[in-house]
Design a protein around this motif. Structure first.
Motif: not given
Length: 736
Positions: A195-213, A292-298
Motif C-alpha cells: 500500500c505504501k508503495y502502491d504495488l499492484p497485487q492483482e492483474f486487471p481482467p483484460a490482462v488475464l484474458e490476454a494471458a489466457a489467449a 519488474a517482479t517484486v520479491y517481498l519475503d514469501s
C-alpha cells in the motif's frame, strides 16, 4: 497543446488561474498568453518535513539554499509535495531563508496508510507517517466498496485514497481502499509495503484474458527460421522447485558440451517472450506499468500473470521459442567466439538449488569406475566451468560478497545493491551467477558493437567520503584498511576490503555479516541508462555498462533488450548497400572491425531509440521503488523479530557513536537499535573520538566494540528499536 477534453481544459484554466493569483505567472492578451513572472522571491521546491511540524522546500538548483517553512505557513501542502514558496525573510550565514507555501504544483501522497480513529462524527484516519500531522475525514462508504463498514474498527490499519486535499479550513477527505491485515492468511507487513508503495497485487481482467489467449502450442510459422536445438541436453536451475508455492518460472536453460582442444561450448537459452508481445499488447502494457517482479519475503508480485509463465517459460519437456547464445570458452575461461540465434529448445529437467547440491554430492561419492549419469555429469562440468569463470573475473578486477542469511537468492546476477551476493549454502547459486553474468556481458557488448540502442545499468564507485565511516569502523576493529589514494575508491581497494572482511578471523569473530551490510550501504544506487554509454558498473567490477537479457519474464528491461537483439538479427543490415560485396555476420563478433555503417535502417533506429527513451524513466523509477519496498519490508521483518524478543539479550556490534548514544547492529538479523546515553546510569558519559567515555569509571563504549544488549522497546511502524546495554563497557585506553 490542443485538446478536445472539456474537463481537461477546465482543470488547466483553474491551474493557470491559481498560478497567476500566486504571482508565479502573468497573463496578457486575448486569447490569454502566460509567462513566468520575474519575481526572485518565488522559488520551486520539494517539501521535506519533520515530525516536529516544520519543513524545508528543497530546491533543485545547484547551490540554492533550501527554504525553511513553519507548519503554520504550509497552507495545505504535505510532505513530499512540489510547491511554489515565497521567501518572506532572507537567510544569512547562520540560518536558512524563511518562507510560506503559495501553491502546490504536484501532490506526492495520492494514497496513504493510517490508523482508524473513532469519533462522534464517525471514523477518521490518522496517517502512520508522523510527517503528515492531520486526520482524514472518511467519505460516505460505497456499498460496493472493497472495505465494508463491518470491517471498520478503532485502531485498525487502512489504505486510504485521498479524495480531497485540505482546502481553507476544510479538512482532507479520503475513502478506504483496503483494510490491512484482514483475513486468516493476511500479512500485515506485506500489506503495509504494497500500500505504501502502491504495488499492484492483482492483474486487471483484460490482462488475464490476454494471458489466457496466448497459444498453447507452437505453430509452424512460429518455428520458421529458428535453429532447432530440441535434441540438445539442457536444463533449468532456480532457487526453488516449480512445485514450491513461491517457485519462480525458469527464464533460462543451460547446456554444456566439451569440444576439441579442451574448449567448452556453453549454451545459454533465453525464453523469447518478446516474440509474443508488442508495445500495444495488454500484457506488455501491464509490464510497462509494473516494470519488474517484486520479491517481498514469501510474497512474489510477478511481472506477468501465471498463465504467461505456464505458456512461455522454459518448463521441462515443453517446446519453447528462445534466443540461444552459444559461447566457445577455452580452458582458461577466455571467450574465443560466440553465436546468437533465434532457436527452438526443450528443457530436459528443472532443478532447485537444493536438488543441485544433492546431485553434486551424490556424483562426488561415485567410484572411479562407476558411470556418471548425464545429468550429474552436466552439473559437474557446469560447476567446473563456473569456478574457472570466477577466477577469471576476479583477475579482471571483479569481486563478490557472501549473501546475507536473511536474503533469499531470487536473482542469480546483480543484486539490488550492485555487487554479486553469493550464497554460501548453495553452490548452484554461484554456478548460475557466473554463467548469467557472462551471458549478459557478451550480449550487451554485442549490441554496443553493432550500435543497437539498449538498456543497461551503471553504478559509480562510492565516494571516499561515503566510505570513511566504514573505514573508521573497520580500523576500530583492527582490520587495517585504507584507500590507496585518499580521495578515490578503486576496484583494487574494494577487492582488498571484501577479502579482509570475509577473512577466516573475521568470520570466526562473527562480525563479517555486519561489516558486509555496512559496506554495501556505502554504494551509490544502480541506475538504468540508454546504451551506447561508456560508464561502467563498479559493483560488478565492470568498465562497461551491464545490460541484462536473461530474465524477460521478470524484468521488462530484459524483455526490451531481447527485442533489441531481435531487431539486430531480423532487420539489421549485414552490408553497407545491396551492391556491397562486404557482408558481415550479425550473429557473431566476426564482423566488428568491418562495420562502418549503421546496422539498423535509420527509421527503425530512430523509432526504437525514441521508444527506449520513453520507457527509461519509468523503468528507473520502478527499479528504485522496488528496492525501497524490499528494504522497507526487511526493516519491518527485523522489527517484528525484535518485538517478539522484548526483554531478551543479544550480541551486537557498535557501528556508530554519537553524543546522544550509540547504534548497535544486533545479531543474528542485523537489526539496528539505539542505546541512548540517558540509559547509561552508572556514570556521566562524554563523547570523545568515536567513543562514549565515563568521567568517573573511565569505562568506554567505542566504535567497533562487541556488546551485549537487551531489547527494551520496538516502534514497529517507525522501525525504531531501543536497546539497553548489558555491562559497563571496557576500560578506556590511554590517549595517544
Amino acid at each position: 497543446m490542443p485538446t478536445s477534453d472539456p474537463e481537461a481544459v477546465a482543470m488547466l484554466d483553474i491551474a493557470l488561474d491559481g498560478l497567476v493569483r500566486a504571482g508565479f505567472l502573468e497573463r496578457a492578451g486575448d486569447p490569454p498568453r502566460y509567462r513566468r513572472k520575474p519575481d526572485e522571491s518565488l522559488v520551486v521546491g520539494r517539501l521535506r518535513c519533520s515530525n516536529k511540524g516544520f519543513c524545508f522546500a528543497v530546491r533543485d538548483e545547484p547551490g540554492a539554499e533550501d527554504v525553511y517553512i513553519h507548519g503554520s505557513n504550509l497552507n495545505g501542502a504535505w510532505n513530499g509535495d512540489q510547491v511554489i514558496a515565497r521567501i518572506t525573510k532572507e537567510g544569512n550565514r547562520r540560518r536558512s531563508p524563511e518562507g510560506e507555501v503559495v501553491a502546490v504544483v504536484e501532490r506526492a501522497n495520492p494514497t496513504l496508510v493510517g490508523r482508524l480513529k473513532q469519533t462522534e462524527e464517525g471514523f477518521r484516519v490518522v496517517p502512520l507517517d508522523d510527517r503528515l500531522p492531520f486526520e482524514l475525514v472518511l467519505s460516505e462508504p460505497d456499498p460496493s466498496s472493497p472495505a465494508p463498514v463491518s470491517e471498520l474498527a478503532e485502531g485498525r490499519l487502512a489504505y486510504v485514497e485521498v479524495k480531497r486535499y485540505p482546502l481553507g479550513n476544510l479538512p482532507p477527505v479520503g475513502s478506504i481502499r483496503k483494510i490491512l491485515g484482514h483475513g486468516p492468511e493476511a500479512s500485515i507487513d506485506v500489506d503495509l509495503v504494497c500500500c505504501k508503495y502502491d504495488l499492484p497485487q492483482e492483474f486487471p481482467p483484460a490482462v488475464l484474458e490476454a494471458a489466457a489467449a496466448l497459444p498453447k502450442k507452437l505453430s509452424r510459422p512460429d518455428q520458421k527460421g529458428r535453429l532447432d536445438l530440441r535434441d540438445w541436453f539442457c536444463i533449468t536451475l532456480e532457487p526453488l522447485d516449480l512445485q514450491h508455492p513461491h517457485g519462480l518460472e525458469p527464464n533460462v536453460a543451460v547446456s554444456l558440451q566439451r569440444q576439441e582442444e579442451g574448449h567448452w561450448l556453453l549454451g545459454v537459452h533465453i525464453a523469447d517472450v518478446a516474440h509474443w508481445l508488442d508495445p500495444d499488447h495488454p500484457l506488455e502494457q501491464e509490464a510497462q506499468r509494473r516494470t519488474a517482479t517484486v520479491y517481498l519475503d514469501s510474497v512474489v508480485l510477478p511481472l506477468f500473470p501465471p498463465e504467461v509463465h505456464s505458456r512461455l517459460a522454459l518448463l521441462p519437456q515443453q517446446e519453447r521459442l528462445a534466443y540461444s547464445l552459444l559461447i566457445t570458452i577455452d580452458a582458461e575461461g577466455v571467450v574465443r567466439n560466440f553465436e546468437i540465434h533465434p532457436s527452438l529448445v526443450r528443457s530436459r529437467a528443472h532443478l532447485s538449488y537444493g536438488q543441485v547440491q544433492a546431485l553434486l554430492a551424490t556424483a562426488a561419492d561415485l567410484g572411479p569406475e562407476e558411470e556418471v549419469p548425464e545429468l550429474m555429469a552436466l552439473l559437474q562440468n557446469l560447476l567446473r566451468l563456473s569456478q574457472i569463470l570466477r577466477v577469471k573475473r576476479h583477475q579482471a578486477g571483479g569481486f563478490d560478497l557472501p549473501l546475507l542469511d536473511l536474503l533469499t537468492p531470487y536473482s542469480a546476477d546483480e543484486s539490488g545493491y550492485g555487487p554479486l551476493l553469493i550464497s554460501d549454502r548453495f553452490g548452484a547459486h554461484a554456478l548460475m551467477t557466473e554463467i548469467l553474468l557472462l551471458a549478459n556481458q557478451v550480449l550487451g557488448h554485442h549490441l554496443r558493437r553493432l550500435g543497437i540502442p539498449s538498456l543497461a545499468r551503471v553504478q559509480n564507485p562510492p565516494t571516499a567520503e561515503a566510505l570513511q565511516n566504514f573505514l573508521r569502523l573497520a580500523n576500530a576493529m583492527k582490520l587495517d584498511l585504507n584507500l590507496q589514494e585518499p580521495e578515490t575508491v578503486t576496484l583494487a581497494d574494494w577487492q582488498r576490503i571484501c577479502a579482509r572482511i570475509t577473512a577466516p578471523d573475521v568470520l570466526a569473530a562473527g562480525t563479517s555479516p555486519a561489516l558486509v551490510a555496512q559496506l554495501l550501504a556505502t554504494l551509490p544506487p544502480v541506475e538504468y541508462c540508454l546504451q551506447p554509454l561508456q560508464d561502467g558498473h563498479f559493483g560488478l567490477g565492470l568498465k562497461e555498462p551491464y545490460a541484462s537479457f536473461t530474465a524477460p519474464l521478470r524484468r521488462y528491461a530484459d524483455l526490451l533488450n531481447l527485442r533489441a537483439l531481435g531487431l539486430a538479427l531480423s532487420k539489421g543490415r549485414n552490408r553497407r548497400s545491396p551492391r556491397s560485396k562486404t557482408v558481415v555476420d550479425l550473429h557473431s563478433p566476426s564482423g566488428y572491425d568491418q562495420l562502418d555503417w549503421q546496422v539498423l535502417p535509420p527509421k527503425v533506429q530512430e523509432e526504437w531509440q525514441a521508444f527506449l527513451q520513453a520507457q527509461l524513466p519509468k523503468i528507473q523509477a520502478g527499479y528504485q521503488l522496488h528496492q525501497q519496498a524490499e528494504r522497507e519490508l526487511m526493516g519491518l521483518k527485523r522489527c517484528e523479530f525484535m518485538q517478539k524478543h522484548l526483554g531478551e539479550t543479544f550480541p551486537g556490534l557498535i557501528v556508530s557513536v554519537q553524543s546522544y548514544g550509540f547504534f548497535v547492529l544486533v545479531d543474528p538479523i542485523l537489526a539496528e537499535g539505539l542505546v541512548r546515553v540517558s540509559t547509561l546510569k552508572n556514570d556521566w558519559y562524554e563523547y570523545r573520538k568515536q567513543a562514549l567515555v565515563g568521567r568517573k569509571t573511565r569505562r568506554q563504549f567505542r566504535l567497533g566494540d562487541r556488546v551485549e544488549v537487551q531489547v527494551k522497546n520496538v516502534d514497529y511502524y517507525r522501525q525504531q528499536i531501543d536497546l539497553a546495554v548489558i555491562g559497563e563497557g571496557r576500560p578506556c585506553e590511554e590517549e595517544e
